[in-house]
Design a protein around this motif. Structure first.
Motif, PDB file in Angstrom:
ATOM      1  N   VAL A  24      -2.595  -6.478  13.179  1.00 11.49           N
ATOM      2  CA  VAL A  24      -2.601  -6.454  11.719  1.00 11.49           C
ATOM      3  C   VAL A  24      -1.778  -5.305  11.136  1.00 11.49           C
ATOM      4  CG1 VAL A  24      -4.682  -7.809  11.354  1.00 11.49           C
ATOM      5  CG2 VAL A  24      -4.896  -5.383  11.815  1.00 11.49           C
ATOM      6  N   LEU A  25      -1.877  -4.134  11.725  1.00  9.08           N
ATOM      7  CA  LEU A  25      -1.101  -3.005  11.191  1.00  9.08           C
ATOM      8  C   LEU A  25       0.392  -3.202  11.452  1.00  9.08           C
ATOM      9  CD1 LEU A  25      -3.427  -0.004  12.078  1.00  9.08           C
ATOM     10  CD2 LEU A  25      -3.131  -1.125   9.871  1.00  9.08           C
ATOM     11  N   ASN A  26       0.733  -3.796  12.585  1.00  9.87           N
ATOM     12  CA  ASN A  26       2.141  -4.090  12.866  1.00  9.87           C
ATOM     13  C   ASN A  26       2.689  -5.114  11.880  1.00  9.87           C
ATOM     14  OD1 ASN A  26       2.208  -2.351  15.023  1.00  9.87           O
ATOM     15  ND2 ASN A  26       1.773  -3.925  16.532  1.00  9.87           N
ATOM     16  N   ILE A  27       1.888  -6.112  11.543  1.00 11.66           N
ATOM     17  CA  ILE A  27       2.317  -7.113  10.564  1.00 11.66           C
ATOM     18  C   ILE A  27       2.623  -6.439   9.233  1.00 11.66           C
ATOM     19  CG2 ILE A  27       1.543  -9.087   9.173  1.00 11.66           C
ATOM     20  CD1 ILE A  27      -0.038 -10.013  11.684  1.00 11.66           C
ATOM     21  N   GLY A  32       7.152  -4.524   5.408  1.00 13.86           N
ATOM     22  CA  GLY A  32       7.503  -3.580   4.349  1.00 13.86           C
ATOM     23  C   GLY A  32       6.331  -2.959   3.620  1.00 13.86           C
ATOM     24  N   HIS A  33       5.160  -2.988   4.214  1.00 18.53           N
ATOM     25  CA  HIS A  33       3.963  -2.446   3.567  1.00 18.53           C
ATOM     26  C   HIS A  33       3.457  -1.191   4.290  1.00 18.53           C
ATOM     27  CE1 HIS A  33       4.506  -6.248   1.769  1.00 18.53           C
ATOM     28  NE2 HIS A  33       3.293  -6.416   1.308  1.00 18.53           N
ATOM     29  N   GLN A  34       4.381  -0.289   4.583  1.00 16.12           N
ATOM     30  CA  GLN A  34       4.030   0.931   5.303  1.00 16.12           C
ATOM     31  C   GLN A  34       3.075   1.810   4.515  1.00 16.12           C
ATOM     32  OE1 GLN A  34       7.142  -0.083   4.599  1.00 16.12           O
ATOM     33  NE2 GLN A  34       8.302  -0.267   6.495  1.00 16.12           N
ATOM     34  N   ARG A  35       3.215   1.823   3.208  1.00 15.95           N
ATOM     35  CA  ARG A  35       2.302   2.635   2.390  1.00 15.95           C
ATOM     36  C   ARG A  35       0.870   2.134   2.503  1.00 15.95           C
ATOM     37  NH1 ARG A  35       6.516   3.170  -2.327  1.00 15.95           N
ATOM     38  NH2 ARG A  35       7.451   5.154  -1.712  1.00 15.95           N
ATOM     39  N   ASP A  36       0.712   0.824   2.578  1.00 16.91           N
ATOM     40  CA  ASP A  36      -0.630   0.271   2.763  1.00 16.91           C
ATOM     41  C   ASP A  36      -1.205   0.686   4.115  1.00 16.91           C
ATOM     42  OD1 ASP A  36      -0.790  -1.051   0.293  1.00 16.91           O
ATOM     43  OD2 ASP A  36       0.295  -2.783   1.073  1.00 16.91           O
ATOM     44  N   ARG A  39      -2.384   4.224   3.794  1.00 16.61           N
ATOM     45  CA  ARG A  39      -3.650   4.297   3.055  1.00 16.61           C
ATOM     46  C   ARG A  39      -4.827   3.837   3.913  1.00 16.61           C
ATOM     47  NH1 ARG A  39      -0.680   1.502  -1.297  1.00 16.61           N
ATOM     48  NH2 ARG A  39       0.346   3.148  -2.451  1.00 16.61           N
ATOM     49  N   ILE A  40      -4.639   2.737   4.614  1.00 15.93           N
ATOM     50  CA  ILE A  40      -5.701   2.214   5.478  1.00 15.93           C
ATOM     51  C   ILE A  40      -6.067   3.232   6.540  1.00 15.93           C
ATOM     52  CG2 ILE A  40      -6.166   0.487   7.275  1.00 15.93           C
ATOM     53  CD1 ILE A  40      -4.478  -1.476   5.518  1.00 15.93           C
ATOM     54  N   THR A  41      -5.059   3.814   7.167  1.00 19.97           N
ATOM     55  CA  THR A  41      -5.296   4.785   8.238  1.00 19.97           C
ATOM     56  C   THR A  41      -5.986   6.031   7.701  1.00 19.97           C
ATOM     57  OG1 THR A  41      -3.335   3.958   9.385  1.00 19.97           O
ATOM     58  CG2 THR A  41      -4.170   6.097  10.078  1.00 19.97           C
ATOM     59  N   ASN A  75     -10.823  -0.061  10.002  1.00 15.82           N
ATOM     60  CA  ASN A  75      -9.370  -0.068   9.998  1.00 15.82           C
ATOM     61  C   ASN A  75      -8.840  -1.503  10.030  1.00 15.82           C
ATOM     62  OD1 ASN A  75      -6.973   1.507  10.008  1.00 15.82           O
ATOM     63  ND2 ASN A  75      -6.750   1.146  12.198  1.00 15.82           N
ATOM     64  N   ASN A  76      -9.381  -2.308  10.913  1.00 14.21           N
ATOM     65  CA  ASN A  76      -8.923  -3.693  11.036  1.00 14.21           C
ATOM     66  C   ASN A  76      -9.340  -4.535   9.838  1.00 14.21           C
ATOM     67  OD1 ASN A  76      -7.502  -4.187  13.665  1.00 14.21           O
ATOM     68  ND2 ASN A  76      -9.274  -3.031  14.343  1.00 14.21           N
ATOM     69  N   LEU A  77     -10.544  -4.333   9.353  1.00 15.09           N
ATOM     70  CA  LEU A  77     -11.018  -5.099   8.201  1.00 15.09           C
ATOM     71  C   LEU A  77     -10.156  -4.827   6.968  1.00 15.09           C
ATOM     72  CD1 LEU A  77     -13.164  -7.016   7.075  1.00 15.09           C
ATOM     73  CD2 LEU A  77     -14.541  -5.006   6.550  1.00 15.09           C
ATOM     74  N   LEU A  78      -9.857  -3.567   6.721  1.00 15.18           N
ATOM     75  CA  LEU A  78      -8.999  -3.221   5.584  1.00 15.18           C
ATOM     76  C   LEU A  78      -7.604  -3.808   5.750  1.00 15.18           C
ATOM     77  CD1 LEU A  78     -10.021   0.500   4.973  1.00 15.18           C
ATOM     78  CD2 LEU A  78     -10.618  -1.493   3.579  1.00 15.18           C
ATOM     79  N   ALA A  79      -7.100  -3.820   6.974  1.00 11.66           N
ATOM     80  CA  ALA A  79      -5.774  -4.392   7.218  1.00 11.66           C
ATOM     81  C   ALA A  79      -5.774  -5.897   6.994  1.00 11.66           C
ATOM     82  CB  ALA A  79      -5.306  -4.053   8.629  1.00 11.66           C
TER      83      ALA A  79
END
Length: 93
Positions: A24-27, A32-36, A39-41, A75-79
């Motif tokens: 999910v974080l790689n997706i 292009g959602h590196q800021r998200d 924030r999640i991390t 972390n995964n749920l937010l992603a």
């Protein structure tokens, strides 16, 4: 190793859920959602940090294993929620 078995089981369940969620974080990073991702991390990391000491004092190592597992799951749920909001699909099958 026997003393650590309950701790390993708790963290293993969280890692299993991590695998189910997929990359999910790689997706998010590749779309292009590196800021998200940042924030999640930060949110999940701060959540773990804030509850670590009180939980450790109250429940010991089992409590810490639960906190770490909760951080992984959060972390995964937010992603997953962010992927649904930003990209319009849920990556879990």
């Amino acid at each position: 190793y026997r003393e650590a078995l309950p701790l390993l089981r708790i963290v293993a369940v969280a890692q299993f859920l991590n695998v189910l969620a997929g990359p999910v974080l790689n997706i998010l990073n590749m779309s292009g959602h590196q800021r998200d991702v940042k924030r999640i991390t930060v949110v999940s990391g701060l959540g773990v940090l804030l509850v670590s000491v009180p939980v450790y004092l109250a429940f010991g190592l089992v409590g810490m294993a639960c906190v770490i597992a909760g951080g992984i799951i959060l972390n995964n749920l937010l992603a997953v929620i962010t992927i649904k909001a930003r990209l319009g699909f849920i990556p879990i099958r």
